[in-house]
Design a protein around this motif. Sequence first.
Motif, short mmCIF file in Angstrom:
data_model
loop_
_atom_site.label_atom_id
_atom_site.label_comp_id
_atom_site.label_asym_id
_atom_site.label_seq_id
_atom_site.Cartn_x
_atom_site.Cartn_y
_atom_site.Cartn_z
N GLY A 92 0.77 -1.23 0.00
CA GLY A 92 0.00 0.00 0.00
C GLY A 92 0.80 1.29 0.00
O GLY A 92 0.25 2.35 -0.27
N VAL A 93 2.09 1.21 0.33
CA VAL A 93 2.92 2.41 0.43
C VAL A 93 4.25 2.18 -0.30
O VAL A 93 4.56 1.06 -0.70
N LYS A 94 5.02 3.24 -0.45
CA LYS A 94 6.28 3.15 -1.18
C LYS A 94 7.36 2.42 -0.40
O LYS A 94 8.16 1.67 -0.97
N GLU A 95 7.41 2.63 0.91
CA GLU A 95 8.51 2.10 1.72
C GLU A 95 8.00 1.44 2.99
O GLU A 95 7.04 1.89 3.61
N ILE A 96 8.68 0.36 3.37
CA ILE A 96 8.43 -0.29 4.65
C ILE A 96 9.30 0.41 5.69
O ILE A 96 10.51 0.57 5.49
N PRO A 97 8.72 0.87 6.79
CA PRO A 97 9.49 1.60 7.80
C PRO A 97 10.68 0.79 8.30
O PRO A 97 10.59 -0.44 8.42
N PRO A 98 11.80 1.44 8.58
CA PRO A 98 13.01 0.73 9.03
C PRO A 98 12.78 -0.21 10.21
O PRO A 98 13.34 -1.30 10.25
N TYR A 99 11.91 0.20 11.16
CA TYR A 99 11.73 -0.64 12.35
C TYR A 99 10.98 -1.94 12.05
O TYR A 99 10.95 -2.85 12.89
N LEU A 100 10.40 -2.05 10.85
CA LEU A 100 9.69 -3.29 10.48
C LEU A 100 10.42 -4.10 9.41
O LEU A 100 9.99 -5.20 9.07
N GLN A 101 11.51 -3.60 8.87
CA GLN A 101 12.18 -4.28 7.76
C GLN A 101 12.71 -5.65 8.16
O GLN A 101 12.60 -6.62 7.40
N GLY A 102 13.26 -5.76 9.35
CA GLY A 102 13.73 -7.07 9.82
C GLY A 102 12.59 -8.05 10.01
O GLY A 102 12.72 -9.24 9.71
N THR A 103 11.45 -7.55 10.47
CA THR A 103 10.26 -8.38 10.65
C THR A 103 9.78 -8.93 9.31
O THR A 103 9.44 -10.12 9.20
N TYR A 104 9.76 -8.07 8.30
CA TYR A 104 9.34 -8.54 6.98
C TYR A 104 10.28 -9.61 6.44
O TYR A 104 9.83 -10.61 5.86
N TYR A 105 11.57 -9.43 6.64
CA TYR A 105 12.51 -10.45 6.15
C TYR A 105 12.30 -11.78 6.86
O TYR A 105 12.17 -12.83 6.21
N SER A 106 12.24 -11.77 8.18
CA SER A 106 12.11 -13.02 8.93
C SER A 106 10.78 -13.71 8.64
O SER A 106 10.67 -14.94 8.77
N ALA B 286 6.24 -2.27 -4.76
CA ALA B 286 6.28 -3.19 -3.62
C ALA B 286 7.28 -4.31 -3.86
O ALA B 286 8.01 -4.73 -2.95
N ARG B 287 7.31 -4.80 -5.10
CA ARG B 287 8.30 -5.86 -5.43
C ARG B 287 9.72 -5.35 -5.20
O ARG B 287 10.54 -6.03 -4.57
N LYS B 288 10.00 -4.16 -5.69
CA LYS B 288 11.35 -3.61 -5.52
C LYS B 288 11.69 -3.40 -4.05
O LYS B 288 12.81 -3.67 -3.62
N GLU B 289 10.71 -2.94 -3.27
CA GLU B 289 10.95 -2.69 -1.85
C GLU B 289 11.21 -4.00 -1.11
O GLU B 289 12.12 -4.08 -0.27
N ILE B 290 10.42 -5.03 -1.39
CA ILE B 290 10.62 -6.32 -0.72
C ILE B 290 11.95 -6.93 -1.11
O ILE B 290 12.70 -7.45 -0.26
#
Length: 370
Positions: free
Chosen positions: A144-158, A173-177
């Motif tokens: 839904g947005v351009k960027e995933i906030p830094p504090y959640l980036q590790g959560t998205y990876y795991s 979203a593909r590029k951000e992930i």
Amino acid sequence: MKIGVITWFHYENYGTILQAAALQEYLKSIKTEPALIEIPFYQIDSRQIRVNFSERVKSHISNKIVSKRFGKYFAAKSKKFHDAIYAKYNVMPIEDTFSKTCNMFDLLICGSDQIWSPYWYNDFYFANFPDITVPKISYAPSIGVKEIPPYLQGTYYSTLKHFNKLSVREESARKEIERITSLSCQTVLDPVFLLDRNKWLEVIENVQDLKPDYIFCYMLGDNENHWKAIHEFASKYNMKLVIIPMKSVSYLEKGEHCYDAGPYEFLNLIANARYVLTDSFHASAFSIILQKQFYVFERTAKTDAHSQNSRIYNLLEISGLNDRIQEFNHKRIQETEDIDYQKVNLRMGPFIQKSKKYLKDAIKDVSVRK
């Protein structure tokens, strides 16, 4: 193969219901046995929602006024939303625990809509529990947005590293992930594009046929300048506005209001309209599928950090319809030539086939491994 689909389907939002229905229809057409999995109620993390106090007060007052004046229509509308899913599709209630229910399937698909938005991150929409043992893939969820906030980036990876296959709805979203996880991800179309125009016309069953002498208007935002542009456009073509009201302003705008319209009436209003004016992704998507002339407003400014315009930009880029966008806060619609849908279909065709192939191949890969 029994497939459990994890997506939104309770909200009284037309796109939410119809994307869920579309994925069910398509999965049935390729000889699988899909079911929508009920999601337990959860509390949205208030840290992730930034709405100033004055806006909250304004929204609360507006909602009270709307409920008092138009509340008599809401029960009928709610029943239509409920029946659009529960009367037509298999819905799996939670048996004992969410994980136990998920493990009853051969495959889980985390489906479309903004279920992966960082503003309401929730483990249920990623099936992110260690005791879930079945394979899982994603089909066209949106962040839904351009960027995933830094504090959640590790959560998205795991979380995302446990998926067999990853796809999302927007190229951004593909590029951000891929940027924050280094995992391979594919861009696919929203599930509503898995069904063609003729199939959607079949879905609009027992709905009144309408004369195409109106402009259908569906606005999720409350921008007064956009409404000025809409009324000027209607006046220019001497056509009435047919409105499904969503926010307080739209309930009071001049036009014919459909206060209790259900999802299939929403489709029917698009299918029979001369023009569609909207700021909605799904109203734009169905305008393309049903081959209507339409314009879509930016719901927020490009500079807004929480803008959800990216999914509309992506859709218009793919379809070659960038000229349909109307800049945020403009008071006049910038008209262009009528859409040539022969050209649009030639552009959309390969993307639709690519999306279907991704889904079929992902399902087949899981089936072979089992």
